[in-house]
Design a protein around this motif. Structure first.
Motif, mmCIF file in Angstrom:
data_model
loop_
_atom_site.group_PDB
_atom_site.id
_atom_site.type_symbol
_atom_site.label_atom_id
_atom_site.label_comp_id
_atom_site.label_asym_id
_atom_site.label_seq_id
_atom_site.Cartn_x
_atom_site.Cartn_y
_atom_site.Cartn_z
ATOM 1 N N LEU A 137 -12.620 19.454 13.907
ATOM 2 C CA LEU A 137 -11.382 18.918 14.475
ATOM 3 C C LEU A 137 -10.407 18.494 13.375
ATOM 4 O O LEU A 137 -9.203 18.744 13.474
ATOM 5 C CB LEU A 137 -11.692 17.739 15.418
ATOM 6 C CG LEU A 137 -10.490 17.091 16.114
ATOM 7 C CD1 LEU A 137 -9.691 18.119 16.920
ATOM 8 C CD2 LEU A 137 -10.934 15.949 17.029
ATOM 9 N N GLN B 195 -10.388 27.918 17.849
ATOM 10 C CA GLN B 195 -9.982 27.515 19.194
ATOM 11 C C GLN B 195 -9.203 26.193 19.133
ATOM 12 O O GLN B 195 -8.253 25.969 19.889
ATOM 13 C CB GLN B 195 -11.220 27.333 20.086
ATOM 14 C CG GLN B 195 -12.029 28.598 20.353
ATOM 15 C CD GLN B 195 -13.093 28.855 19.303
ATOM 16 O OE1 GLN B 195 -12.839 28.770 18.107
ATOM 17 N NE2 GLN B 195 -14.291 29.209 19.737
ATOM 18 N N MET B 196 -9.634 25.298 18.236
ATOM 19 C CA MET B 196 -9.004 23.981 18.159
ATOM 20 C C MET B 196 -7.613 24.062 17.526
ATOM 21 O O MET B 196 -6.686 23.388 17.982
ATOM 22 C CB MET B 196 -9.904 23.028 17.378
ATOM 23 C CG MET B 196 -11.217 22.795 18.114
ATOM 24 S SD MET B 196 -12.314 21.709 17.199
ATOM 25 C CE MET B 196 -12.294 20.305 18.227
ATOM 26 N N ALA C 34 -5.302 25.277 20.168
ATOM 27 C CA ALA C 34 -4.969 24.229 21.143
ATOM 28 C C ALA C 34 -3.940 23.260 20.564
ATOM 29 O O ALA C 34 -2.969 22.907 21.230
ATOM 30 C CB ALA C 34 -6.232 23.467 21.550
ATOM 31 N N ILE D 296 -13.801 28.537 25.389
ATOM 32 C CA ILE D 296 -12.951 27.566 26.079
ATOM 33 C C ILE D 296 -13.189 26.109 25.657
ATOM 34 O O ILE D 296 -12.237 25.364 25.437
ATOM 35 C CB ILE D 296 -13.116 27.712 27.617
ATOM 36 C CG1 ILE D 296 -12.674 29.113 28.036
ATOM 37 C CG2 ILE D 296 -12.313 26.642 28.359
ATOM 38 C CD1 ILE D 296 -12.977 29.466 29.464
ATOM 39 N N PRO E 256 -14.195 24.350 22.920
ATOM 40 C CA PRO E 256 -13.559 23.742 21.737
ATOM 41 C C PRO E 256 -12.066 23.526 21.949
ATOM 42 O O PRO E 256 -11.490 22.549 21.470
ATOM 43 C CB PRO E 256 -13.818 24.767 20.625
ATOM 44 C CG PRO E 256 -15.036 25.502 21.065
ATOM 45 C CD PRO E 256 -14.910 25.583 22.562
ATOM 46 N N ARG E 257 -11.439 24.420 22.706
ATOM 47 C CA ARG E 257 -10.010 24.250 23.005
ATOM 48 C C ARG E 257 -9.801 23.008 23.861
ATOM 49 O O ARG E 257 -8.871 22.235 23.629
ATOM 50 C CB ARG E 257 -9.478 25.519 23.700
ATOM 51 C CG ARG E 257 -7.955 25.530 23.777
ATOM 52 C CD ARG E 257 -7.368 26.844 24.266
ATOM 53 N NE ARG E 257 -5.929 26.701 24.380
ATOM 54 C CZ ARG E 257 -5.026 27.319 23.623
ATOM 55 N NH1 ARG E 257 -5.417 28.194 22.714
ATOM 56 N NH2 ARG E 257 -3.744 27.102 23.776
ATOM 57 N N ALA F 214 -11.785 20.388 23.878
ATOM 58 C CA ALA F 214 -12.063 19.230 23.033
ATOM 59 C C ALA F 214 -10.842 18.861 22.183
ATOM 60 O O ALA F 214 -10.519 17.691 22.026
ATOM 61 C CB ALA F 214 -13.273 19.508 22.145
ATOM 62 N N ALA F 215 -10.170 19.891 21.651
ATOM 63 C CA ALA F 215 -8.996 19.611 20.821
ATOM 64 C C ALA F 215 -7.887 18.978 21.660
ATOM 65 O O ALA F 215 -7.186 18.077 21.201
ATOM 66 C CB ALA F 215 -8.496 20.892 20.152
#
Lengths: 251, 326
Positions: free
Chosen positions: A95, A129-130, A133, B105, B107-108, B110-111
């Motif tokens: 993160l 993915q993070m 986002a 999906i 981890p997205r 979580a962010a």
């Protein structure tokens, strides 16, 4: 268009790792370190896109201790135009890495961010993915084929999913994470290794990027997995079938 | 403890890995409530929801998000949906299986929630303490989640087998009101298509028997012997990375660190040397059989039964002598 590629320095994939006796982690002292194989694939894909005329610049980023500069030099020798080293003494959770990359993306404005789908040390499979986002960008993970459309400013990506292959189309800017079969990364040639020495690597700190460190996961201990006890060598198919039937009861 | 599970379903039924994830949720603590979130569109979604309501006695609620936006599992709208549902009802844990779906999906999600997720949980020691493999399973890492937000986990389902369910209970099914669900005005990610292998064989991830071939099979033609043997034993076919890269079989048959993790009762490897990345995917198998010409192949160190020999002689003999399975 500019492409940002994140590259991680990890224990080389061929090294047999050792868990530290005090159970605090895996021994990385005097162990061969390399660029994470999935990151190599990510960088290779970015370079191919640039060579095909779709991108003007490929920027490699590595986050970690001073030795990450070696990983960046490898990337520059493969063909990246410049490097950014974000100095960090401890290792961060995905993160925090994602926040650093987001912060860099805000400055650099890339059209694409490439990352490996996972690092072979922590096997997290989260960072790409993070980042997507946090930026509010579309994501195409586990890519095995990437085709860019310059006019539409989009990428068509084949993804390796459990049931086979899935194809997505994402508008740029986007985040793509790479799987094993996307390409075969090149080796750096000697002239390119020499050339890489004069390519710029910019040093940055967390303060420069105004990222707060998230540490909401603690490592309690790292242990060796239980060993399978070694079995027997049978001498014939008949003996094998007999064992499977009468000893293991599985056929 | 209240858990939201992002469920996977296909042609009107819930996938077995989602039921395993429900089993995992039960390990989080006493008196935990489990809500299953199903998204999709149309009649097959409603069918799956009705089946999900009785898939496991510990499921207390099935939430259904029915909209064209969820026709395909695109990470962007689905992650927003999980966040949307979480804002309306408080959850302490958000889970999905460690499939390509869950790993794409969660981890997205979580962010969006500003929390660190935990990937590939193989053991749950309490509501916030977990064990997960690192370095391709060559080490196990025990982690503690200390954050304030929901704890986000993906579950390695082979570690949480589903025991036969005798109790029948039907959970309530509620449709989620999506009128306030916001999405970017224009969708910037589109589903184009999927190529799946139509196969009658059992699913690799949950098969009782797995027969795997390596590069030593040498060709697509020869690989058919592996398929025949799998058919005879009612098992699934797997392959090493080398065999997939050589084009003998499609990518979704790859077993290992980055492919499928399997834990069948019987795992048979033919012409597989046993790279650590491959062994990472088979370690939890009950019985491992290895057949290889090279007596020094690392696979023999983990095999319960090893046979040093030419697979081109061994497989036909096995085909002839093994008892027929239904």
């Amino acid at each position: 268009m500019k492409i940002l590629v994140a590259v991680k320095r990890v224990v080389d994939y061929a090294v047999k790792i050792r868990v530290k006796p005090d159970k605090t982690g895996v021994d990385t002292q005097n162990v061969k370190m390399s660029m994470n194989p999935f990151c190599e694939i990510a960088l290779e894909e970015a370079l191919r896109i640039k060579e095909a005329g779709f991108a003007k610049e490929v920027v490699a980023v590595s986050i970690g201790p001073s030795q990450c500069v070696d990983t960046l030099r490898t990337g520059l020798a493969m063909g990246a135009d410049r490097g950014i080293h974000v100095e960090a003494s401890s290792s961060f959770l995905p993160l925090t890495i994602a926040k650093i990359l987001k912060s860099l993306a805000d400055v650099e404005n890339p059209g694409l961010i490439f990352l490996g789908k996972q690092a072979i040390d922590d096997d997290c499979n989260q960072t790409g993915q993070m980042v997507a986002a946090l930026l509010g960008w579309p994501q195409a993970t586990f890519a095995s084929k990437v085709v860019l459309d310059k006019d539409k400013q989009s990428a068509t990506v084949d993804r390796e999913v459990d049931g086979g292959l899935e194809t997505l189309s994402v508008d740029l800017p986007a985040v793509i994470t790479t799987d094993l079969r996307l390409n075969q990364p090149r080796y750096a040639t000697l002239p390119n290794i020499m050339k890489a020495k004069s390519k710029p690597i910019k040093k940055m700190t967390l303060e420069d990027l105004k990222v707060d460190i998230k540490s909401d996961i603690e490592i309690v201990e790292v242990t060796e997995p239980p060993k399978r006890k070694s079995g027997v060598i049978v001498s014939s198919v008949d003996e094998l079938i007999d064992k499977l039937k009468n000893e293991a009861h599985v056929v | 403890i209240s858990t939201l599970i992002l469920a996977e379903h296909e042609s009107g039924s819930i996938k077995p890995q989602t039921v395993s994830t429900v089993v995992a949720a039960n390990h989080l603590g006493e008196s935990s409530s489990v809500s299953l979130l199903l998204a999709g569109s149309g009649s097959s979604l409603q069918e799956a929801a009705s089946q999900a309501a009785s898939c496991h006695p510990s499921v207390s609620e099935v939430l259904v998000a029915d909209s064209d936006r969820f026709e395909y599992p695109l990470a962007e709208p689905w992650a927003n949906l999980v966040d949307f549902v979480r804002q309306q009802r408080d959850y302490s844990h958000i889970l999905a299986s460690s499939s390509s779906f869950g790993k794409n999906i969660l981890p997205r999600v979580a962010a969006l929630l500003d929390v660190s997720p935990v990937t590939d949980v193989v053991k749950i020691l309490g509501s916030n303490e977990f064990i997960r493999p690192i370095y391709a399973g060559n080490a196990l890492c025990r982690v503690r989640y200390t954050g304030a937000g929901p704890c986000v986990l993906t579950i390695r389902t082979t570690s949480f087998p589903v025991t036969p369910i005798t109790e029948s209970k039907k959970a309530t099914i509620s449709q989620i009101d999506l009128s306030k669900f916001k999405e970017d005005a224009v969708s910037r990610s589109r589903y184009v298509g999927q190529s799946t292998q139509d196969t009658e064989r059992p699913d690799l991830g949950s098969a009782r028997v797995v027969i795997t071939g390596g590069r030593a099979l040498k060709s697509v033609e020869n690989f058919k012997m592996i398929e025949k043997l799998a058919e005879k034993l009612g098992g699934a076919v797997g392959a090493t990375r080398a065999a997939v890269d050589a084009g003998y079989v499609p990518n979704d048959l790859q077993v290992g660190q980055t492919g499928k993790i399997v834990a069948p009762e019987l795992y048979m490897a033919f012409g597989v040397s046993g790279a650590i990345q491959h062994l990472a995917g088979i370690k939890d198998s009950k019985v491992i059989v290895a057949v290889n010409k090279d007596a020094d192949a690392p696979i023999f160190q983990v095999a319960d039964y090893g046979l040093v020999g030419d697979l081109f002689e061994v497989i036909p003999e096995l085909l002839e002598k093994l008892p027929e399975k239904k």
